[in-house]
Write a protein that holds these residues in place. Structure first.
Motif, mmCIF file in Angstrom:
data_model
loop_
_atom_site.group_PDB
_atom_site.id
_atom_site.type_symbol
_atom_site.label_atom_id
_atom_site.label_comp_id
_atom_site.label_asym_id
_atom_site.label_seq_id
_atom_site.Cartn_x
_atom_site.Cartn_y
_atom_site.Cartn_z
ATOM 1 N N LEU A 46 -7.992 5.321 -51.820
ATOM 2 C CA LEU A 46 -8.423 4.586 -50.626
ATOM 3 C C LEU A 46 -8.184 5.457 -49.386
ATOM 4 N N ALA A 47 -9.253 5.747 -48.681
ATOM 5 C CA ALA A 47 -9.137 6.539 -47.445
ATOM 6 C C ALA A 47 -9.478 5.617 -46.284
ATOM 7 N N LYS A 50 -8.098 7.573 -40.635
ATOM 8 C CA LYS A 50 -8.295 8.877 -41.304
ATOM 9 C C LYS A 50 -7.068 9.268 -42.129
ATOM 10 N N GLN A 51 -6.432 8.245 -42.689
ATOM 11 C CA GLN A 51 -5.287 8.520 -43.549
ATOM 12 C C GLN A 51 -5.623 8.122 -44.987
ATOM 13 N N VAL A 52 -5.187 8.953 -45.933
ATOM 14 C CA VAL A 52 -5.337 8.590 -47.343
ATOM 15 C C VAL A 52 -4.176 7.663 -47.667
ATOM 16 N N PHE A 73 -6.997 12.432 -44.196
ATOM 17 C CA PHE A 73 -8.297 12.385 -44.875
ATOM 18 C C PHE A 73 -9.222 13.494 -44.366
ATOM 19 N N LEU A 74 -9.015 13.916 -43.123
ATOM 20 C CA LEU A 74 -9.848 15.012 -42.593
ATOM 21 C C LEU A 74 -9.578 16.314 -43.342
ATOM 22 N N GLY A 75 -8.423 16.387 -44.013
ATOM 23 C CA GLY A 75 -8.130 17.536 -44.864
ATOM 24 C C GLY A 75 -8.913 17.475 -46.176
ATOM 25 N N VAL A 76 -9.318 16.275 -46.553
ATOM 26 C CA VAL A 76 -10.142 16.117 -47.771
ATOM 27 C C VAL A 76 -11.580 16.434 -47.422
#
Ligand SMILES: N[C@@H](CCC(=O)N[C@@H](CS)C(=O)NCC(=O)O)C(=O)O
Length: 209
Positions: free
Chosen positions: A30-31, A36-38, A45-48
Motif C-alpha cells: 500500500l503506497a 507518498k509513504q509506503v 514512495f518517490l524512491g519506488v
C-alpha cells in the motif's frame, strides 16, 4: 513474484483485478498517494517511482513498470492462456490499447483526477459537462456487446470497471447510461472482480477508521 504498489480504490484497482483474473499471486504494497509513504515500512514512495503514482508493478527481475495501460498489458501477457488481451499483431490488440488510452486520458485524467484532486470552485464545470459526452461513447459501444473488446473479459474491462466505480463518489450517477450500469453489474458478478473490490473497500475503510 510480481509486486504491486497500490492505493485502495485508486486506478491500481484495475491492476489488482487483472492479477486476480490472471490467477497470478502477487505481493501488494500500500503506497499512500497523498503522503507518498509506503505503508508497509514507512519508506518514501518517490524512491519506488519518481512519478509518486500508483500502479507500480515490480517485475521478477526487479524492473519497475508504471502506467496502467502498460502494467495491465504486462499482466495480461504474463498469462496469455487467460485471454486477458488479444495477441500482439491482432487488430483487437490495438482496440484494447484504444480503450485503455481513452479510459486513462478521457475518463481518468479528464474527469476523475480533477474531481478528486481539485477544489470545486467552479473550475470543474467544464470537465463535468464533458463527461456526459465522454461516457456516451462506451455506453453506445456496450449497448450491443458484453465486453469492450472481442467476446471475453480483457484488461480494458478491468480498467473501465474501476473508472465506473469511481464515478459515483465523483458525483456522476451512471444510471443515466443503462448499458454502462448493466455492464458494471455484469462485471461485478465475476468472482475475481468482486474479491478485488471487496479487498480494497475493506482496506479503504480501515484507513478511514
Ligand atoms: N497515467 C497514470 C496515472 C496514475 C495516477 O494518476 N494514479 C493516481 C491514483 S488513481 C495517483 O497515484 N496519483 C498520485 C499523484 O498523482 O500524485 C496511469 O494511468 O496509471
Amino acid at each position: 513474484m510480481l509486486q504491486l504498489y497500490f492505493f485502495p480504490m485508486a486506478c491500481s484497482l484495475s491492476s489488482r483485478i487483472a492479477l486476480m483474473e490472471a490467477g497470478i499471486e502477487a505481493q501488494y504494497h500500500l503506497a499512500h498517494i497523498w503522503t507518498k509513504q509506503v505503508v508497509d515500512d514507512g519508506s518514501d514512495f518517490l524512491g519506488v517511482s519518481p512519478k509518486g503514482a500508483v500502479p507500480v508493478l515490480v517485475l521478477e527481475n526487479g524492473e519497475r513498470l508504471t502506467e496502467s495501460a502498460a502494467v495491465l498489458q504486462y499482466i495480461a501477457d504474463a498469462k496469455p492462456e487467460r485471454g486477458l488481451a488479444p495477441r500482439p499483431g491482432d487488430v483487437d490488440r490495438y482496440r484494447l490499447q484504444e480503450w485503455l488510452s481513452f479510459i486513462g486520458a478521457e475518463i481518468h485524467k479528464g474527469f476523475l483526477f480533477p474531481t478528486f484532486w481539485y477544489k470545486d470552485d467552479g473550475s470543474l464545470a467544464k470537465p463535468r459537462g464533458r463527461i456526459t459526452q465522454t461516457l456516451s461513447v462506451p455506453s453506445a459501444h456496450l449497448a450491443e456487446r458484453e465486453f469492450l473488446v472481442g467476446d471475453s473479459f480483457t484488461v480494458a474491462d478491468a480498467h473501465l470497471t474501476w473508472a465506473l466505480l469511481l464515478l459515483r463518489p465523483a458525483g456522476v450517477d451512471i444510471a443515466q447510461w443503462p448499458p454502462l450500469s448493466a455492464y458494471l453489474g455484469r462485471m461485478q458478478t465475476r468472482p475475481a472482480v468482486r474479491e478485488a473490490i471487496a479487498t480494497e473497500i475493506a482496506l479503504r475503510k480501515a484507513m478511514a477508521a
